[in-house]
Scaffold this motif. Structure first.
Motif, PDB file in Angstrom:
ATOM      1  N   PHE A 676       0.844  -1.201   0.000  1.00 38.42           N
ATOM      2  CA  PHE A 676       0.000   0.000   0.000  1.00 38.42           C
ATOM      3  C   PHE A 676       0.874   1.243   0.000  1.00 38.42           C
ATOM      4  O   PHE A 676       2.083   1.179   0.251  1.00 38.42           O
ATOM      5  N   ASP A 677       0.244   2.370  -0.293  1.00 39.48           N
ATOM      6  CA  ASP A 677       0.902   3.680  -0.253  1.00 39.48           C
ATOM      7  C   ASP A 677       0.316   4.482   0.897  1.00 39.48           C
ATOM      8  O   ASP A 677      -0.888   4.413   1.170  1.00 39.48           O
ATOM      9  N   LEU A 678       1.175   5.262   1.548  1.00 38.13           N
ATOM     10  CA  LEU A 678       0.731   6.175   2.600  1.00 38.13           C
ATOM     11  C   LEU A 678       1.280   7.564   2.343  1.00 38.13           C
ATOM     12  O   LEU A 678       2.364   7.729   1.768  1.00 38.13           O
ATOM     13  N   ASP A 679       0.538   8.563   2.800  1.00 34.35           N
ATOM     14  CA  ASP A 679       0.999   9.946   2.702  1.00 34.35           C
ATOM     15  C   ASP A 679       2.227  10.160   3.576  1.00 34.35           C
ATOM     16  O   ASP A 679       2.514   9.358   4.480  1.00 34.35           O
ATOM     17  N   PRO A 680       2.970  11.250   3.345  1.00 32.70           N
ATOM     18  CA  PRO A 680       4.128  11.544   4.194  1.00 32.70           C
ATOM     19  C   PRO A 680       3.745  11.592   5.664  1.00 32.70           C
ATOM     20  O   PRO A 680       2.649  12.052   6.019  1.00 32.70           O
ATOM     21  N   SER A 681       4.627  11.107   6.498  1.00 39.27           N
ATOM     22  CA  SER A 681       4.504  11.119   7.964  1.00 39.27           C
ATOM     23  C   SER A 681       3.492  10.130   8.501  1.00 39.27           C
ATOM     24  O   SER A 681       3.221  10.122   9.694  1.00 39.27           O
ATOM     25  N   CYS A 682       2.909   9.295   7.620  1.00 42.39           N
ATOM     26  CA  CYS A 682       2.045   8.211   8.095  1.00 42.39           C
ATOM     27  C   CYS A 682       2.884   6.949   8.278  1.00 42.39           C
ATOM     28  O   CYS A 682       3.835   6.715   7.532  1.00 42.39           O
ATOM     29  N   TYR A 683       2.507   6.131   9.241  1.00 45.61           N
ATOM     30  CA  TYR A 683       3.322   4.987   9.631  1.00 45.61           C
ATOM     31  C   TYR A 683       2.643   3.675   9.251  1.00 45.61           C
ATOM     32  O   TYR A 683       1.486   3.428   9.615  1.00 45.61           O
ATOM     33  N   ALA A 684       3.384   2.820   8.533  1.00 46.93           N
ATOM     34  CA  ALA A 684       2.845   1.528   8.113  1.00 46.93           C
ATOM     35  C   ALA A 684       2.528   0.650   9.315  1.00 46.93           C
ATOM     36  O   ALA A 684       1.542  -0.090   9.308  1.00 46.93           O
ATOM     37  N   THR A 685       3.364   0.720  10.356  1.00 43.45           N
ATOM     38  CA  THR A 685       3.098  -0.096  11.541  1.00 43.45           C
ATOM     39  C   THR A 685       1.785   0.313  12.200  1.00 43.45           C
ATOM     40  O   THR A 685       1.076  -0.519  12.761  1.00 43.45           O
ATOM     41  N   VAL A 686       1.438   1.591  12.121  1.00 47.49           N
ATOM     42  CA  VAL A 686       0.174   2.076  12.689  1.00 47.49           C
ATOM     43  C   VAL A 686      -0.997   1.581  11.848  1.00 47.49           C
ATOM     44  O   VAL A 686      -2.038   1.168  12.383  1.00 47.49           O
ATOM     45  N   CYS A 687      -0.835   1.597  10.523  1.00 45.96           N
ATOM     46  CA  CYS A 687      -1.873   1.068   9.641  1.00 45.96           C
ATOM     47  C   CYS A 687      -2.072  -0.427   9.892  1.00 45.96           C
ATOM     48  O   CYS A 687      -3.211  -0.907   9.984  1.00 45.96           O
ATOM     49  N   LEU A 688      -0.974  -1.174  10.031  1.00 43.53           N
ATOM     50  CA  LEU A 688      -1.073  -2.612  10.319  1.00 43.53           C
ATOM     51  C   LEU A 688      -1.711  -2.859  11.681  1.00 43.53           C
ATOM     52  O   LEU A 688      -2.457  -3.824  11.866  1.00 43.53           O
ATOM     53  N   ARG A 689      -1.411  -1.999  12.640  1.00 42.09           N
ATOM     54  CA  ARG A 689      -2.019  -2.133  13.972  1.00 42.09           C
ATOM     55  C   ARG A 689      -3.536  -2.058  13.865  1.00 42.09           C
ATOM     56  O   ARG A 689      -4.259  -2.821  14.519  1.00 42.09           O
ATOM     57  N   GLU A 690      -4.027  -1.118  13.043  1.00 40.40           N
ATOM     58  CA  GLU A 690      -5.469  -0.985  12.862  1.00 40.40           C
ATOM     59  C   GLU A 690      -6.047  -2.214  12.160  1.00 40.40           C
ATOM     60  O   GLU A 690      -7.129  -2.680  12.494  1.00 40.40           O
ATOM     61  N   ILE A 691      -5.320  -2.747  11.175  1.00 42.02           N
ATOM     62  CA  ILE A 691      -5.799  -3.920  10.438  1.00 42.02           C
ATOM     63  C   ILE A 691      -5.855  -5.139  11.345  1.00 42.02           C
ATOM     64  O   ILE A 691      -6.853  -5.859  11.404  1.00 42.02           O
ATOM     65  N   MET A 692      -4.766  -5.377  12.077  1.00 37.14           N
ATOM     66  CA  MET A 692      -4.628  -6.622  12.834  1.00 37.14           C
ATOM     67  C   MET A 692      -5.196  -6.526  14.247  1.00 37.14           C
ATOM     68  O   MET A 692      -5.402  -7.532  14.911  1.00 37.14           O
ATOM     69  N   LYS A 693      -5.394  -5.286  14.727  1.00 38.16           N
ATOM     70  CA  LYS A 693      -5.863  -5.051  16.101  1.00 38.16           C
ATOM     71  C   LYS A 693      -4.888  -5.642  17.124  1.00 38.16           C
ATOM     72  O   LYS A 693      -5.264  -6.372  18.046  1.00 38.16           O
ATOM     73  N   CYS A 694      -3.610  -5.324  16.905  1.00 40.23           N
ATOM     74  CA  CYS A 694      -2.599  -5.727  17.890  1.00 40.23           C
ATOM     75  C   CYS A 694      -1.445  -4.739  17.835  1.00 40.23           C
ATOM     76  O   CYS A 694      -1.213  -4.087  16.813  1.00 40.23           O
ATOM     77  N   ASP A 695      -0.732  -4.597  18.947  1.00 36.23           N
ATOM     78  CA  ASP A 695       0.410  -3.687  19.039  1.00 36.23           C
ATOM     79  C   ASP A 695       1.690  -4.433  18.716  1.00 36.23           C
ATOM     80  O   ASP A 695       1.819  -5.624  18.988  1.00 36.23           O
ATOM     81  N   PHE A 696       2.644  -3.694  18.152  1.00 40.27           N
ATOM     82  CA  PHE A 696       3.927  -4.289  17.795  1.00 40.27           C
ATOM     83  C   PHE A 696       5.018  -3.767  18.722  1.00 40.27           C
ATOM     84  O   PHE A 696       5.001  -2.625  19.139  1.00 40.27           O
TER      85      PHE A 696
END
Length: 696
Positions: A676-696
């Motif tokens: 996927f693509d994200l805008d500047p200053s957005c975090y892939a780990t944060v997007c994955l956290r929302e998808i998976m509902k778990c913290d890394f």
């Protein structure tokens, strides 16, 4: 850092592991097209010079001028975007659009064809509205036609009406001058008028119209270290006239020099090159003309693996024998990943950079696409990032009794694809897993606790590698000189600070000097980390207090959710009637990154900010740290963000895929590949956290 923070979607999610190896997490920066890099509107809120980190926020910082002592703009107002230098105009009586009525009657041969590019037209349309933008183009066309017919149109003006917003005026000044270099803009009591540029017309008597256009665009862009060359000219007397014209009109801002060029027939000729004068405080230029290393820029793509961006730059600087401040880049990339990002280094030739390529591979870096460049990069000057991620060890959450793992995965991804995710700063922003996180150092700097900040910076991790041994020794002995000998060469930041500490001592003055000894972008990085932490907590509080409903007192973007708008006047406080009418959506709500020039929500969230800052003894903080030359104006960041160009598939052996297809297992050896693509200053780990509902 994100533990117990909010989610915006309601699906159950699933478990898995990321970053099993760097190749499971690949980040590729999406570059801004090269022809747009000089546009001042691409300024990042976290630019190297005193602006907040995130381009996704709305920056309040105005673009820095090249010189503090540059001549006044033609407009009589300080808020003008810096038009063609010259004395302030008193301005003739306003003529509005009527002055050009007589020009409408003129029909000249070879009338100039003035056509905006779609991009430039869109800028003017968005700032003025299409009808007024078209009237401006008509005025420009008729003025140029009058000039070409040698008619006197010097008194003609076109009124744009009152433009109350200061940033809008600055953007409009710049957009008009870039599209119509032969015009100047004048502001009086917030009213903007446009008229012909007499300096442009005079220059057109000396050089071609194309050269005049390009010269005034160069002048308006004010790109530090940029140059402009006129066409080759073998007439010495004519060159002398051009030199004198530029010196007379723009001498405080520009300098010129003739140099030899070779034409297509290998015959020598002379041309005039123009550049901006250096700032008065900068070091003297070396003798030898304009082609010295100071003006040399080399661009390249840095591929790194399991390295922080600043650590990689430290290796490169050490190998090349230059300062880390000689490198420019658009953002900090993840350590536990393979990342690709453009960089520019000054004072280094492409050939020199190629020479060190093989040695850098041993450090986990590769250098690609080496070529000459004309300017440095700025933080935030990127379109976004593309991510290719592998999630392994897929399984259900312990509280999920469903047998259908594939359904859980598809449901989760589709929900976030539709609704977006909470736009938190990711844990890597704060130094994930470190004993001292970057926001703690930033808080100490904001409180001007210089000694404490240095000691936090040198706090070691729980390992016995050479770097942490050296840090441990320093805290135990305060022996800066001895610590210097223990640190590896690539630890450039630490060494720069230690040299100052050795010279000035481990006291307030010495520690202040040590922070000043590292580049500004690194100093402010720690303060921005603290501001990011507060934003994360504020976002969580806002969502827990009000949910996805837009309520009275929220801050929203008042015109189209366009993140390039960047002043307080573009941020609107929601009224009670607007709440009742449900005028805004949660995707339009922004929260402030703390700073000295932002406004806070007027509901419970605003009160929360004040109480939270008081807790850190920052209730009286002006978000300026004069001893460290740090200025934090603040910006606005959307609470929610959307993911773009998302695709995914499951990979595994045929047997494993069949088992998960038949819902046979609660967990499997199948892996999820997601891009996927994200805008500047957005975090892939944060997007994955929302998808998976778990913290890394």
């Amino acid at each position: 850092m994100l533990h117990s923070f909010s989610y915006v979607t309601e699906h159950l999610g699933f478990c898995g592991t990321i970053k099993n190896s760097p190749s499971d997490f690949i980040v590729t920066e999406i570059e801004v097209p090269e022809h747009m890099r000089g546009d001042s509107r691409a300024e990042s809120p976290q630019e190297i010079h005193e602006a907040p980190l995130e381009r996704s926020g709305l920056c309040l910082q105005q673009p820095k001028k090249l010189r503090a002592d540059q001549p006044a703009a033609v407009c009589g107002s300080r808020d003008c975007g810096g038009a063609v230098p010259g004395p302030p105009e008193t301005g003739p009586a306003r003529a509005g659009g009527d002055c050009c009525t007589s020009l409408n009657k003129m029909h000249c041969e070879n009338e100039p064809e003035l056509k905006c590019s779609p991009e430039e037209a869109n800028i003017l349309d968005s700032l003025l509205g299409k009808p007024r933008s078209e009237l401006l183009s008509k005025f420009a066309y008729e003025l140029k036609a009058a000039w070409n017919c040698n008619a006197n149109a010097s008194a003609c003006e076109f009124s744009l009406g009152p433009i109350l917003d200061k940033k809008n005026r600055a953007d409009l000044h710049s957009a008009i001058r870039q599209e119509f270099p032969f015009l100047v803009t004048v502001t009086k009591d917030s009213e903007m008028t446009v008229k012909g540029n007499a300096d442009y017309r005079e220059l057109c008597q000396l050089v071609t119209e194309k050269e005049a256009n390009d010269f005034f665009k160069f002048l308006d862009a004010k790109l530090e270290n940029s140059t402009f060359s006129f066409e080759p000219d073998g007439n010495k007397e004519h060159r002398k006239v051009v030199h004198h014209f530029i010196s007379r009109k723009f001498g405080k801002l520009l300098e010129t020099k003739s140099f030899t060029v070779t034409n297509t027939n290998d015959q020598p000729n002379m041309s005039i090159i123009v550049r901006f004068r250096e700032k008065s405080w900068s070091r003297k230029r070396p003798t030898g003309g304009l082609q010295e290393n100071q003006d040399l820029y080399t661009a390249f793509t840095l591929q790194k693996e399991n390295l922080e961006t600043l650590e990689a730059i430290g290796f490169l600087a050490s190998e090349l024998g230059i300062l880390i401040s000689d490198f420019s880049y658009t953002g900090i990339k993840d350590k536990k990943a393979i990342t690709y990002q453009p960089m520019v280094v000054k004072k280094v030739t492409p050939e020199r950079l190629k020479e060190i390529g093989s040695r850098m591979e041993k450090k986990g870096m590769r250098i690609h696409n080496i070529h000459s460049a004309c300017q440095h990069l700025r933080l935030g000057q990127l379109k976004g990032n593309h991510f290719d991620i592998v999630v392994r060890d897929l399984k259900h959450h312990s509280h999920d009794s469903s047998a259908d793992l594939k359904e859980r995965i598809c449901e989760a991804i589709e929900k976030v694809k539709t609704k977006g995710f909470v736009n938190y700063y990711g844990p890597q922003r704060f130094g994930q897993g470190q004993n001292v996180q970057t926001d703690q150092i930033g808080l100490a700097l904001l409180n001007e606790k210089m000694v404490e900040a240095v000691k936090l910076f040198f706090t070691p991790e729980d390992t016995d590698d050479p770097v942490n041994k050296a840090k441990r020794y320093f805290l135990q002995t305060e022996d800066a000189k001895g610590t210097l000998t223990m640190l590896p060469e690539f630890k450039v930041r630490e060494k720069m600070m230690l040299r100052a500490l050795n010279r000035y001592g481990i006291n307030r003055e010495g520690c202040t000097k040590s922070w000043l000894n590292i580049p500004h972008s690194m100093r402010i990085f720690y303060v921005h980390a603290y501001c990011s932490k507060i934003w994360n907590e504020a976002a969580s509080y806002r969502l827990k207090t009000y949910g996805s409903k837009v309520v009275e007192g929220d801050l929203v973007l008042s015109e189209d959710n366009n993140e390039n708008f960047s002043v307080n006047d573009k941020v609107h406080i929601v009224t009670a009637s607007e709440e009742s009418a449900k005028k805004y959506s949660i995707h339009q709500v922004v929260l402030p990154m703390v700073g000295h020039s932002i406004k806070y929500p007027s509901n419970k969230v605003g009160q929360w900010y004040h109480e939270r800052l008081s807790k850190d003894e920052l209730q009286m903080c002006k978000f300026r740290v004069p001893p460290l030359q740090l200025n934090i104006p603040g910006c606005y960041r959307p609470i929610l963000k959307n993911v773009q160009n998302l695709s995914y598939f499951l990979e595994g052996s045929e047997k494993e895929l069949k088992r998960i297809e038949d819902n046979y297992l609660n967990e499997s050896k199948v892996s999820l590949h997601i891009s996927f693509d994200l805008d500047p200053s957005c975090y892939a780990t944060v997007c994955l956290r929302e998808i998976m509902k778990c913290d890394f």
